[in-house]
Design a protein around this motif. Structure first.
Motif, PDB file in Angstrom:
ATOM      1  N   UNK A  38       0.820  -1.215   0.000  1.00 15.21           N
ATOM      2  CA  UNK A  38       0.000   0.000   0.000  1.00 15.21           C
ATOM      3  C   UNK A  38       0.856   1.268   0.000  1.00 15.21           C
ATOM      4  N   UNK A  39       2.085   1.186   0.497  1.00 15.24           N
ATOM      5  CA  UNK A  39       2.941   2.373   0.563  1.00 15.24           C
ATOM      6  C   UNK A  39       3.245   2.909  -0.838  1.00 15.24           C
ATOM      7  N   UNK A  40       3.778   2.092  -1.766  1.00 14.27           N
ATOM      8  CA  UNK A  40       3.996   2.643  -3.119  1.00 14.27           C
ATOM      9  C   UNK A  40       2.699   3.054  -3.813  1.00 14.27           C
ATOM     10  N   UNK A  41       1.601   2.378  -3.505  1.00 19.31           N
ATOM     11  CA  UNK A  41       0.319   2.794  -4.093  1.00 19.31           C
ATOM     12  C   UNK A  41      -0.015   4.214  -3.656  1.00 19.31           C
ATOM     13  N   UNK A  42       0.092   4.490  -2.357  1.00 18.34           N
ATOM     14  CA  UNK A  42      -0.210   5.821  -1.852  1.00 18.34           C
ATOM     15  C   UNK A  42       0.787   6.860  -2.377  1.00 18.34           C
ATOM     16  N   UNK A  43       2.058   6.472  -2.483  1.00 16.75           N
ATOM     17  CA  UNK A  43       3.065   7.406  -3.002  1.00 16.75           C
ATOM     18  C   UNK A  43       2.726   7.834  -4.425  1.00 16.75           C
ATOM     19  N   UNK A  48      -0.039  11.757  -8.151  1.00 19.66           N
ATOM     20  CA  UNK A  48      -0.990  11.743  -9.258  1.00 19.66           C
ATOM     21  C   UNK A  48      -0.490  10.899 -10.420  1.00 19.66           C
ATOM     22  N   UNK A  49       0.210   9.819 -10.080  1.00 17.93           N
ATOM     23  CA  UNK A  49       0.708   8.874 -11.094  1.00 17.93           C
ATOM     24  C   UNK A  49      -0.200   7.642 -11.070  1.00 17.93           C
ATOM     25  N   UNK A  50      -1.344   7.735 -11.751  1.00 24.46           N
ATOM     26  CA  UNK A  50      -2.324   6.651 -11.718  1.00 24.46           C
ATOM     27  C   UNK A  50      -1.798   5.400 -12.400  1.00 24.46           C
ATOM     28  N   UNK A  51      -1.017   5.551 -13.425  1.00 24.08           N
ATOM     29  CA  UNK A  51      -0.476   4.378 -14.136  1.00 24.08           C
ATOM     30  C   UNK A  51       0.450   3.588 -13.213  1.00 24.08           C
ATOM     31  N   UNK A  52       1.329   4.319 -12.499  1.00 20.68           N
ATOM     32  CA  UNK A  52       2.219   3.635 -11.574  1.00 20.68           C
ATOM     33  C   UNK A  52       1.465   2.993 -10.425  1.00 20.68           C
ATOM     34  N   UNK A  53       0.409   3.685  -9.942  1.00 20.64           N
ATOM     35  CA  UNK A  53      -0.380   3.135  -8.844  1.00 20.64           C
ATOM     36  C   UNK A  53      -1.118   1.869  -9.251  1.00 20.64           C
ATOM     37  N   UNK A  54      -1.600   1.819 -10.501  1.00 20.29           N
ATOM     38  CA  UNK A  54      -2.376   0.654 -10.947  1.00 20.29           C
ATOM     39  C   UNK A  54      -1.548  -0.619 -10.909  1.00 20.29           C
ATOM     40  N   UNK A  55      -0.272  -0.508 -11.278  1.00 22.99           N
ATOM     41  CA  UNK A  55       0.582  -1.694 -11.242  1.00 22.99           C
ATOM     42  C   UNK A  55       0.740  -2.231  -9.833  1.00 22.99           C
ATOM     43  N   UNK A  56       0.941  -1.319  -8.894  1.00 23.00           N
ATOM     44  CA  UNK A  56       1.058  -1.746  -7.493  1.00 23.00           C
ATOM     45  C   UNK A  56      -0.274  -2.260  -6.939  1.00 23.00           C
ATOM     46  N   UNK A  57      -1.395  -1.697  -7.431  1.00 19.00           N
ATOM     47  CA  UNK A  57      -2.699  -2.183  -6.994  1.00 19.00           C
ATOM     48  C   UNK A  57      -2.928  -3.633  -7.410  1.00 19.00           C
ATOM     49  N   UNK A  58      -2.416  -3.984  -8.586  1.00 21.68           N
ATOM     50  CA  UNK A  58      -2.524  -5.381  -9.028  1.00 21.68           C
ATOM     51  C   UNK A  58      -1.758  -6.289  -8.069  1.00 21.68           C
ATOM     52  N   UNK A  59      -0.581  -5.826  -7.639  1.00 21.94           N
ATOM     53  CA  UNK A  59       0.215  -6.611  -6.689  1.00 21.94           C
ATOM     54  C   UNK A  59      -0.513  -6.738  -5.346  1.00 21.94           C
ATOM     55  N   UNK A  60      -1.152  -5.629  -4.914  1.00 20.69           N
ATOM     56  CA  UNK A  60      -1.930  -5.676  -3.666  1.00 20.69           C
ATOM     57  C   UNK A  60      -3.072  -6.680  -3.796  1.00 20.69           C
ATOM     58  N   UNK A  61      -3.759  -6.643  -4.953  1.00 19.21           N
ATOM     59  CA  UNK A  61      -4.876  -7.561  -5.170  1.00 19.21           C
ATOM     60  C   UNK A  61      -4.406  -9.009  -5.159  1.00 19.21           C
ATOM     61  N   UNK A 149       9.162  -1.686   6.271  1.00 24.81           N
ATOM     62  CA  UNK A 149       9.405  -0.270   6.554  1.00 24.81           C
ATOM     63  C   UNK A 149      10.860   0.111   6.344  1.00 24.81           C
ATOM     64  N   UNK A 150      11.767  -0.846   6.552  1.00 24.28           N
ATOM     65  CA  UNK A 150      13.191  -0.544   6.352  1.00 24.28           C
ATOM     66  C   UNK A 150      13.491  -0.190   4.900  1.00 24.28           C
ATOM     67  N   UNK A 151      12.678  -0.640   3.970  1.00 25.56           N
ATOM     68  CA  UNK A 151      12.921  -0.328   2.564  1.00 25.56           C
ATOM     69  C   UNK A 151      12.479   1.086   2.208  1.00 25.56           C
ATOM     70  N   UNK A 152      11.663   1.712   3.093  1.00 23.72           N
ATOM     71  CA  UNK A 152      11.152   3.042   2.786  1.00 23.72           C
ATOM     72  C   UNK A 152      11.781   4.117   3.655  1.00 23.72           C
ATOM     73  N   UNK A 275       2.010   7.520   4.056  1.00 20.61           N
ATOM     74  CA  UNK A 275       1.957   6.085   3.746  1.00 20.61           C
ATOM     75  C   UNK A 275       2.553   5.268   4.885  1.00 20.61           C
ATOM     76  N   UNK A 276       3.671   5.732   5.449  1.00 18.74           N
ATOM     77  CA  UNK A 276       4.313   4.985   6.530  1.00 18.74           C
ATOM     78  C   UNK A 276       3.499   5.059   7.823  1.00 18.74           C
ATOM     79  N   UNK A 277       2.821   6.198   8.056  1.00 17.68           N
ATOM     80  CA  UNK A 277       1.960   6.277   9.238  1.00 17.68           C
ATOM     81  C   UNK A 277       0.790   5.302   9.125  1.00 17.68           C
ATOM     82  N   UNK A 278       0.258   5.173   7.907  1.00 18.50           N
ATOM     83  CA  UNK A 278      -0.787   4.161   7.687  1.00 18.50           C
ATOM     84  C   UNK A 278      -0.232   2.772   7.981  1.00 18.50           C
TER      85      UNK A 278
END
Length: 577
Positions: A38-43, A48-61, A149-152, A275-278
């Motif tokens: 969810x962190x890269x999705x929120x980032x 406002x990078x919907x294309x980048x978010x969609x790829x991460x959303x697939x991974x979340x799904x 979290x260590x990766x972010x 994102x990290x607080x979430x």
């Protein structure tokens, strides 16, 4: 806890339990991965990078789908594992109770055993899925989140890591505190259960005592003790859980303060911070849930402690190769025994010849019943040897002694079943006709004719539908059906009606044929027909021994005892004019 549970699992329960744990851990790890993604999705969304978010959303799904599948298998396998674990626990408990020395049951264990077999076993069987699942999730999911979290941002991750030892210490303190409270509560529940069961069983006697009897007071005190222990458990448990929750919230506060400081200093961008607080919130939530259920583990641990205590009760020594008795003669050689207190028997020695009847008489408390219990190997003597056919009982083994000895004690317990089935347990391998034939020899057929339903009439709990003499007839019928070479008969001391007295005497005559018979005798007719009479002196030894005629001719203690009994039997009450 998991290792202790596995010790009580059958092979099938162990496989199911381990499979369930595997699915639970997998589901918890996938849940943590989904949170991290969810962190890269929120980032990307903040950028406002919907294309980048969609790829991460697939991974979340994908991670969420894996979580759903693993959680479904965990629930399905968990139900089977709970059933198998419950069966395994009850089987182990039953096997252990059968293997415990009879001496262990000399004190009332009804309340504690009932608690283990009902609430305790049920709670443990449901614990793997209902409690352990959430606790494992509460630690595996945050662990995966913490690694991610260590990766972010290593600084926020390090701050969360620093709180882990604090959380672990407080969680351990919480579990111990609730565990102590539950142990006290379990003892109070066992005491209250025993008192209530005792109160129910003793109703005929208690109703003659009227209101305010000692039993009423004991039951009231036991119930008040249970309520007091429960209130203490709620107060200490509630305080401990609240403390743990406060510490968990403190870790989130640390994360918020540090994150705000880093954001103000410009070393972390707001999108990543949010994102990290979430992620930090998702780190804390499972831990809080695990803390709430930590007390459940302590409750289950109390039951496992009780099972471990049962397993630790020392058993009577058993031989690797059981000896074979030469005959059915019973011999006591310098036997001393005292139920852990002052000795009841001291250096007692005598022989009961094979195939003969030996009557044991003496004052109350002289050890007559203790002799029969030692022969049945309910206990081993503290000193000296009890042997059958020249073989000490420990060399014969409990199974051989049980097969050779048929005890008939004063306190006859009958199961709430039919008359026939209560006799049948003497030898379940025989036919109905054989059982009825043995019962008739003990004059039990007269009882069956009196009750509606005949042989299939229920006798009530403990045999409450029968008189004391009738219950003893059923017990003697069991001994006849068992056809053991040694019969121990502890005659009832209370007065019997003439019908029961004649019936029991006839039953004794049937038992006597070709058997070694030890009778704790009170009836004059039984005493005088014995082949050997042993008179105890009340100090743990023998005052006199011999046949009835020999002891009368000697004119000693037995002769005086006999005259007193004869005179007492001849007393009559006459109405005043």
């Amino acid at each position: 806890m998991i290792r202790r549970l596995l010790r009580y699992c059958s092979p099938r329960a162990r496989k199911l339990f381990l499979a369930e744990l595997g699915f639970i851990v997998t589901a918890a790890a996938l849940q943590g991965v989904a949170f991290i993604l969810l962190v890269p999705v929120l980032q990307h969304l903040f950028a406002e990078d919907l294309a980048g978010a969609s790829g991460w959303l697939i991974a979340v799904a994908a991670a969420a789908l894996g979580y759903i599948v693993a959680a479904w298998f965990a629930s399905q396998v968990g139900m089977q594992a709970s059933t198998a674990l419950l069966d395994s626990l009850l089987t182990r408990l039953g096997d252990r109770l059968v293997g415990l020395p009879v001496a262990w049951f000399s004190t009332d264990r009804t309340g504690s055993i009932t608690g283990i077999a009902t609430q305790g076993a049920m709670f443990i069987s449901t614990m793997p899925y209902a409690i352990l699942r959430q606790i494992i999730t509460g630690f595996v999911t945050p662990a995966v989140v913490l690694v991610g979290m260590y990766f972010f941002d290593w600084r926020l991750a390090l701050a969360m890591t620093a709180m882990v030892p604090v959380l672990a210490i407080v969680y351990r303190w919480l579990s111990k505190r609730i565990g102590r409270g539950d142990a006290e509560h379990s003892e109070a529940v066992a005491e209250a259960s025993s008192r209530v069961i005792e109160f129910a069983r003793a109703q005929p006697a208690l109703r003659t005592a009227g209101d305010g009897s000692i039993s009423d007071r004991l039951v009231a005190e036991a119930l008040e003790g249970q309520h007091r222990a429960y209130r203490g458990l709620l107060m200490t448990g509630g305080a401990a859980i609240a403390t743990f929750g406060a510490v968990v919230q403190l870790s989130l506060t640390v994360l918020l303060v540090l994150g705000a400081y880093l954001a103000i200093g410009g070393t972390i961008n707001p999108a990543t911070l949010i994102a990290l607080l979430v992620l930090g919130v998702r780190f804390n939530e499972p831990i809080v849930a695990a803390g709430d259920l930590g007390g459940g583990v302590s409750v289950a641990r109390t039951t496992l402690d009780q099972l471990d205590a049962l397993a630790a009760v020392p058993s009577l020594p058993e031989p690797q190769t059981p000896a074979t008795p030469n005959d059915w003669q019973i011999e006591f050689s310098d036997v001393s025994f005292g139920y852990g207190a002052d000795p009841v028997l001291q250096n007692l020695s005598f022989r009961a010849p094979s195939g003969a009847m030996t009557a044991v008489v003496g004052p109350s408390g002289s050890g007559k019943t203790t002799i029969t219990k030692l022969i049945a190997r309910f206990y081993d003597p503290e000193n000296g040897t009890v042997s059958i056919g020249g073989a000490p009982l420990p060399e014969l083994g409990s199974d051989a002694v049980e097969a050779a000895v048929a005890p008939v004690f004063q306190d006859v317990y009958l199961f709430d079943d039919s008359i026939l089935n209560n006799v049948w347990i003497g030898n379940p391998d025989l036919t109905r006709e054989d059982v009825i034939a043995a019962a008739r020899r003990a004059r039990v057929d007269e009882i069956a004719q009196r009750l509606p339903g005949g042989w299939d009439a229920r006798v009530g709990e403990g045999g409450s539908n029968l008189s004391g003499g009738e219950r003893q007839r059923v017990s003697i019928a069991r001994a006849l059906l068992k056809d053991a070479p040694i019969v121990l008969l502890d005659e009832a001391t209370s007065a019997l009606d003439i019908g029961n007295e004649i019936a029991i005497q006839e039953a004794i005559d049937h038992v006597r044929a070709d058997r070694t018979l030890i009778v704790v005798a009170h009836r004059l007719q039984t005493i005088m027909t014995a082949d050997q009479i042993i008179m105890l002196d009340g100090n743990g030894g023998i005052r006199e021994s011999g046949s009835h005629d020999e002891l009368l001719a000697a004119g000693g203690a037995y002769a005086r005892y006999w005259r007193e009994r004869v005179d007492a039997a001849g007393w009559q009450l006459t109405a005043s004019e």
